[in-house]
Design a protein around this motif. Structure first.
Motif, short mmCIF file in Angstrom:
data_model
loop_
_atom_site.label_atom_id
_atom_site.label_comp_id
_atom_site.label_asym_id
_atom_site.label_seq_id
_atom_site.Cartn_x
_atom_site.Cartn_y
_atom_site.Cartn_z
N VAL A 100 27.07 49.25 -47.60
CA VAL A 100 25.66 49.63 -47.73
C VAL A 100 25.13 50.10 -46.38
O VAL A 100 24.45 51.14 -46.28
CB VAL A 100 24.81 48.47 -48.31
CG1 VAL A 100 23.33 48.76 -48.17
CG2 VAL A 100 25.18 48.22 -49.76
N ASP A 113 26.59 40.69 -54.72
CA ASP A 113 26.93 40.62 -53.30
C ASP A 113 28.38 40.20 -53.07
O ASP A 113 28.97 40.54 -52.05
CB ASP A 113 25.99 39.64 -52.58
CG ASP A 113 24.59 40.22 -52.42
OD1 ASP A 113 24.46 41.46 -52.47
OD2 ASP A 113 23.65 39.42 -52.26
N LEU A 152 25.54 46.25 -57.55
CA LEU A 152 26.67 45.33 -57.59
C LEU A 152 26.29 43.97 -57.02
O LEU A 152 25.42 43.86 -56.15
CB LEU A 152 27.85 45.89 -56.79
CG LEU A 152 28.46 47.20 -57.27
CD1 LEU A 152 29.52 47.67 -56.29
CD2 LEU A 152 29.04 47.05 -58.66
N LYS A 182 30.32 44.23 -49.35
CA LYS A 182 29.29 45.16 -49.85
C LYS A 182 28.28 45.49 -48.75
O LYS A 182 27.88 46.65 -48.59
CB LYS A 182 28.58 44.54 -51.06
CG LYS A 182 27.43 45.38 -51.57
CD LYS A 182 26.65 44.67 -52.63
CE LYS A 182 25.34 45.40 -52.88
NZ LYS A 182 24.46 44.64 -53.73
N SER A 183 27.89 44.52 -47.96
CA SER A 183 26.88 44.74 -46.93
C SER A 183 27.33 45.78 -45.90
O SER A 183 26.53 46.59 -45.43
CB SER A 183 26.53 43.43 -46.22
OG SER A 183 27.69 42.89 -45.59
N THR A 212 34.43 45.44 -52.98
CA THR A 212 34.13 46.85 -52.73
C THR A 212 35.19 47.39 -51.78
O THR A 212 35.70 46.67 -50.92
CB THR A 212 32.73 47.03 -52.11
OG1 THR A 212 32.63 46.24 -50.93
CG2 THR A 212 31.64 46.65 -53.08
N ILE A 268 26.30 51.40 -55.33
CA ILE A 268 26.68 50.13 -54.68
C ILE A 268 25.60 49.07 -54.82
O ILE A 268 25.90 47.89 -55.04
CB ILE A 268 26.99 50.35 -53.18
CG1 ILE A 268 28.23 51.20 -53.02
CG2 ILE A 268 27.19 49.03 -52.47
CD1 ILE A 268 28.52 51.58 -51.58
N ARG A 269 24.35 49.44 -54.70
CA ARG A 269 23.25 48.46 -54.65
C ARG A 269 23.20 47.52 -55.86
O ARG A 269 22.96 46.33 -55.68
CB ARG A 269 21.91 49.18 -54.47
CG ARG A 269 21.71 49.59 -53.03
CD ARG A 269 20.26 49.97 -52.76
NE ARG A 269 20.08 50.24 -51.34
CZ ARG A 269 19.59 51.35 -50.85
NH1 ARG A 269 19.22 52.33 -51.64
NH2 ARG A 269 19.45 51.50 -49.55
#
Length: 129
Positions: free
Chosen positions: A74, A53, A51, A70-71, A57, A48-49
Motif C-alpha cells: 500500500v 491486513d 484485503l 499489505k502495508s 500479498t 489491495i485496500r
C-alpha cells in the motif's frame, strides 16, 4: 542582401520551430506515460485496500513474486501515485512553457513574412518531397 538575411532568419525560425515541436511531443509522451503509471497505482490500491491486513500479498519482481506485507505494498503504491502526480504537474508546467515559446516563434515568423512578401511567395511555391 536583405533577401538573404530574411532567408537566413526564416531558416533559423524554422529550425527553432522544429526543435520546439519535438520537445512538445516528447513532453506529451512523458505525460501519457506518467498518467498510465498513476492509473495503474490507483487501480492496484483499489484492489489491495479491501484485503484483510493479514492477507498474503505478493510483489512482482521481474518474473518472480515476493511475499510482502499489505502495508508495504500500500505504501509503495501510494508513493508511486504521489510521484506520478508530481511528475505530471512538472511536465504540465514544461508543456505550457514550450507552448508559449512556440507561440512566440509563430509570431516572429508572421512578422518576418509580413515584412517580406516575396519570401512568403517563395516559401509557398516550394514543394515538399
Amino acid at each position: 542582401m536583405a533577401d538573404e538575411a530574411n532567408r537566413a532568419a526564416f531558416m533559423e525560425i524554422q529550425g527553432r520551430m522544429i526543435e520546439l515541436t519535438a520537445k512538445l511531443k516528447q513532453v506529451q509522451n512523458q505525460m501519457r506515460n506518467k498518467e498510465g503509471e498513476k492509473k495503474r497505482a490507483f487501480l492496484t490500491l483499489e484492489e489491495i485496500r479491501p484485503l484483510a491486513d493479514d492477507a498474503n500479498t505478493y510483489k512482482s519482481i521481474g518474473t518472480s513474486f515476493v511475499l510482502e506485507p499489505k502495508s508495504v505494498l500500500v505504501h509503495e503504491q501510494e508513493q508511486k501515485l504521489k510521484d506520478s502526480e508530481n511528475a505530471i504537474a512538472s511536465l504540465q508546467t514544461s508543456k505550457e512553457y514550450i507552448e508559449k515559446q512556440i507561440g512566440e516563434v509563430e509570431s516572429n515568423l508572421r512578422e518576418l513574412l509580413n515584412q517580406d512578401p516575396g519570401l512568403a511567395r517563395q516559401i509557398m511555391s516550394m514543394t515538399v518531397m
